[in-house]
Enzyme design. Structure first.
Site, PDB file in Angstrom:
ATOM      1  N   ARG A   1      64.063   6.722  99.633  1.00  0.00           N
ATOM      2  CA  ARG A   1      64.248   6.202 101.240  1.00  0.00           C
ATOM      3  C   ARG A   1      62.638   4.852 101.296  1.00  0.00           C
ATOM      4  NH1 ARG A   1      61.844   6.204 106.430  1.00  0.00           N
ATOM      5  NH2 ARG A   1      63.105   5.650 108.073  1.00  0.00           N
TER       6      ARG A   1
ATOM      7  N   GLU B   1      59.896  -1.381 112.008  1.00  0.00           N
ATOM      8  CA  GLU B   1      60.035  -2.498 113.091  1.00  0.00           C
ATOM      9  C   GLU B   1      59.263  -3.524 113.100  1.00  0.00           C
ATOM     10  OE1 GLU B   1      61.026   1.809 114.229  1.00  0.00           O
ATOM     11  OE2 GLU B   1      59.252   0.936 113.336  1.00  0.00           O
TER      12      GLU B   1
ATOM     13  N   VAL C   1      54.261   2.044 103.562  1.00  0.00           N
ATOM     14  CA  VAL C   1      54.876   2.907 103.323  1.00  0.00           C
ATOM     15  C   VAL C   1      55.292   3.773 102.483  1.00  0.00           C
ATOM     16  CG1 VAL C   1      57.689   2.411 102.975  1.00  0.00           C
ATOM     17  CG2 VAL C   1      56.494   0.859 104.673  1.00  0.00           C
TER      18      VAL C   1
ATOM     19  N   ALA D   1      56.900   0.537 110.081  1.00  0.00           N
ATOM     20  CA  ALA D   1      56.776  -0.580 109.382  1.00  0.00           C
ATOM     21  C   ALA D   1      58.462  -1.086 109.226  1.00  0.00           C
ATOM     22  CB  ALA D   1      56.805  -0.149 107.570  1.00  0.00           C
TER      23      ALA D   1
END
Length: 144
Positions: free
Chosen positions: A74, A44, A67, A42
């Site tokens: 994170r 990128e 995600v 994700a």
């Protein structure tokens, strides 16, 4: 030059789920009009989405990722960075950049959850394609 193509960039993490967004997208916009690009994850997405939008070849760029909350904080930073980056890519280039990036809070790697999210990504891909078509019509009307 009038663009007639759409770009779809997708993260390879959880590809069995994320790829369903492309499936849904192509149920609305013909696959023959969609160029597909893969990125590792994700994080990128915004860079490649920006590059695709800046190329001048696409009416819109859709970006898909999943995600998940892996039990550490994170995922929230990644999800926020991705959505912010995609929005900035669209604003900076003037080309719509649509997010099909989802961050569930309660995902477990079970077949039951995977099936739920596969179906959800199909729907979200359809919605992104519909949004791409609608914004193209709206922008064309504004330009007329």
């Amino acid at each position: 030059m009038t663009q007639t193509r759409y770009a779809f960039v997708k993260a390879n993490w959880h590809a069995d789920i994320v790829d369903r967004a492309l499936e849904g997208f192509c149920q609305v916009i013909p696959a023959s009009e969609v160029d597909v690009f893969d990125v590792p994850g994700a994080f990128e997405l915004p860079l490649v989405a920006r590059d695709l939008a800046a190329s001048g070849r696409y009416k819109a760029v859709a970006a898909a990722a999943f995600v998940v909350d892996g039990g550490i904080y994170r995922h929230e930073f990644v999800a926020q960075a991705v959505v912010d980056g995609l929005m900035r890519a669209g604003l900076d280039t003037g080309v719509p950049v649509l997010s099909v990036s989802l961050t569930p809070h309660h995902y477990q790697e079970t077949e039951h959850h995977a099936e739920i999210y596969r179906a959800h990504f199909i729907k979200k891909g359809q919605e992104a394609a519909q949004a791409a078509l609608m914004i193209a019509r709206t922008r064309a009307a504004l330009a007329a």
